[in-house]
Design a protein around this motif. Structure first.
Motif, short mmCIF file in Angstrom:
data_model
loop_
_atom_site.label_atom_id
_atom_site.label_comp_id
_atom_site.label_asym_id
_atom_site.label_seq_id
_atom_site.Cartn_x
_atom_site.Cartn_y
_atom_site.Cartn_z
N MET A 1 7.22 -9.41 -7.93
CA MET A 1 6.43 -10.27 -8.80
C MET A 1 7.33 -11.06 -9.75
O MET A 1 7.13 -12.26 -9.95
CB MET A 1 5.42 -9.43 -9.58
CG MET A 1 4.41 -8.69 -8.72
SD MET A 1 3.21 -9.77 -7.94
CE MET A 1 2.20 -10.21 -9.35
N GLN B 1 -1.47 -7.64 -13.06
CA GLN B 1 -1.00 -8.98 -12.72
C GLN B 1 -1.33 -9.34 -11.28
O GLN B 1 -1.81 -10.45 -10.99
CB GLN B 1 0.50 -9.09 -12.96
CG GLN B 1 1.05 -10.48 -12.66
CD GLN B 1 2.56 -10.56 -12.78
OE1 GLN B 1 3.24 -9.56 -13.04
NE2 GLN B 1 3.14 -11.74 -12.58
N ALA B 2 -1.08 -8.42 -10.36
CA ALA B 2 -1.32 -8.70 -8.94
C ALA B 2 -2.82 -8.80 -8.65
O ALA B 2 -3.26 -9.72 -7.95
CB ALA B 2 -0.68 -7.62 -8.08
N GLY C 1 -4.28 -11.95 -10.26
CA GLY C 1 -3.78 -13.12 -9.57
C GLY C 1 -4.51 -13.36 -8.27
O GLY C 1 -4.87 -14.50 -7.93
N LEU C 2 -4.75 -12.29 -7.51
CA LEU C 2 -5.49 -12.41 -6.25
C LEU C 2 -6.94 -12.83 -6.51
O LEU C 2 -7.47 -13.72 -5.84
CB LEU C 2 -5.46 -11.06 -5.52
CG LEU C 2 -6.26 -10.97 -4.22
CD1 LEU C 2 -5.80 -12.02 -3.21
CD2 LEU C 2 -6.15 -9.57 -3.62
N TYR D 1 0.24 -11.05 -3.83
CA TYR D 1 -0.61 -10.36 -4.80
C TYR D 1 -1.41 -9.25 -4.12
O TYR D 1 -1.57 -8.16 -4.66
CB TYR D 1 -1.59 -11.34 -5.46
CG TYR D 1 -0.97 -12.37 -6.36
CD1 TYR D 1 0.25 -12.15 -7.00
CD2 TYR D 1 -1.62 -13.58 -6.60
CE1 TYR D 1 0.79 -13.11 -7.83
CE2 TYR D 1 -1.09 -14.53 -7.45
CZ TYR D 1 0.13 -14.30 -8.06
OH TYR D 1 0.66 -15.24 -8.90
N SER E 1 -1.03 -5.37 -4.98
CA SER E 1 -2.20 -4.67 -5.52
C SER E 1 -2.46 -3.37 -4.78
O SER E 1 -2.57 -2.29 -5.38
CB SER E 1 -3.44 -5.56 -5.45
OG SER E 1 -3.31 -6.73 -6.20
#
Length: 400
Positions: free
Chosen positions: A67, A140-141, A144-145, A230, A234
């Motif tokens: 990331m 974050q992942a 973001g997705l 992402y 995740s």
């Protein structure tokens, strides 16, 4: 001694490395036996420049947070941000402080200046957002997705809202609790919220895959690739956190294996863009099982290199690095009955060794494994010769 192995020994450059291989590999892996030495990173940089200029390679992947690596890639491809910012925010494990890493990023940006997108060099971190002592929050992942899908896909298809994700994630400190590595009861990985997030992450990734024909035309390839990253991150992080909360004897085996599994998925994604060089610790790139002695005993798992090799076959190549001395770390002249000791008698500083030819020259008697006097250095295991395509030997590593 040197006469016996002369046919296996060549001066170091990219051409010598490529001559070891039947064809240009889609992923060329260069291992290192220790971290943090700019001498080895300078050698990596030199090899990458030659591969770019002579063999058409366009991507380098290093053992750093996947990331965070997006920050460096944005800088080298488009000039977004600054070199200082890329070094500060684009590397994990403290690698951003390395002068050799800084030179790599500077050179890649200069190379890309004014070039069309198809000719630009790319940078990737391929490690998960985790350390041996902790793992990042999946926030974050996951967000973001979700943000990507909510922009391009009918809202009725989304399995949850952004608010639901935020509520289930809670405070990031719950996920990054350092005590969780030694005490599974301190991990939130098997909480009800984490279980729900694993299902939602799976549904979001499935939706991303199901909408690929639409997304590949509605958005850029770069945005779609980032969304896929992402998604991998995740699901990988949530799986890792789940097993951090495990109390079985297999806990550390699973965690080590899951980290390399995340690495392998990132490397396979990198190779989809074209030929790439990957640089990491030898144990992450070798074809054999990796092992480590931990507080609970010996742990063994399949490395990222073994997993990628199983998928790519001859399109994966592994060249290990072995070295003679790191005197500032107490690693002195190697014993003559070790592989490093054998190579240390050669006159020059750097070589490429043809591993199959060296194996033939050694005959039935392999050198003794070198006992590492420093925990940060893992010597090359002569038993791995048969599964290595080559060895880069560096005679002496001075203090960076």
């Amino acid at each position: 001694m040197a006469t016996d192995i002369k046919d296996a020994v060549h001066a170091f450059d990219a051409a010598a490395v490529m001559r070891l291989l039947p064809a240009r590999p889609r992923l060329l892996a260069l291992g290192e036996p220790t971290h943090g030495e700019d001498t080895l990173l300078d050698l990596r940089n030199e090899l990458f420049r030659q591969l770019v200029e002579q063999e058409g390679y366009r991507t380098i992947a290093i053992e750093s947070d996947c990331m965070m690596g997006l920050v460096v890639d944005d800088y080298v491809t488009s000039g977004k941000g600054s070199l200082d910012s890329a070094m500060e925010h684009g590397f994990s494990h403290g690698w951003g402080a390395s002068a050799a890493n800084r030179e790599l990023v500077r050179w890649m940006r200069a190379h890309n200046e004014g070039r069309p997108a198809s000719e630009r060099l790319r940078f990737a971190g391929f490690d998960g957002p985790l350390e041996i002592t902790a793992a990042a929050s999946p926030r974050q992942a996951l967000t973001g997705l979700h943000d990507y899908l909510s922009t391009w896909v009918d809202a009725d298809l989304l399995p949850c809202t952004a608010e639901t994700l935020d509520r289930l994630l809670g405070a990031d400190g719950r996920w990054t609790e350092p005590a969780a590595m030694m005490d599974p009861s301190q991990s939130v990985g098997q909480s009800a919220e984490a279980g729900r997030l694993r299902l939602l992450a799976d549904d979001l990734v499935a939706l991303l895959d199901a909408q690929t024909p639409h997304l590949i035309t509605a958005t850029s390839r770069e945005d779609l690739d980032r969304a896929r990253l992402y998604g991998r991150t995740s699901t990988g992080l949530l799986r890792y956190h789940h097993w951090m909360a495990d109390t079985s004897p297999a806990r550390m085996t699973r965690l080590c294996a899951l980290r390399d599994l995340m690495m392998s998925h990132n490397l396979l994604a990198v190779t989809a863009r074209g030929p790439a060089l990957v640089h990491a610790q030898n144990s992450h790139l070798q074809r054999e099982k990796s092992s480590m002695h931990m507080w609970q005993g010996r742990v063994e798992w399949w490395s990222a290199g073994a997993l990628v090799s199983a998928r790519l076959g001859e399109e994966y190549a592994f060249v290990a690095t072995a070295l003679g001395t790191i005197r500032h770390q107490g690693v002195d002249t190697p014993p003559p009955d070790t592989l490093e000791g054998l190579l240390y008698e050669l006159p020059d500083d750097r070589y490429v060794i043809d591993a199959p030819r060296l194996t033939t020259a050694l005959g039935d008697t392999l050198p003794e494994p070198r006992v590492s006097p420093w925990f940060g250095y893992a010597s090359y295991d002569p038993a791995h010769l048969a599964d290595s395509d080559g060895i880069v030997f560096v005679k002496d590593v001075p203090q960076s």
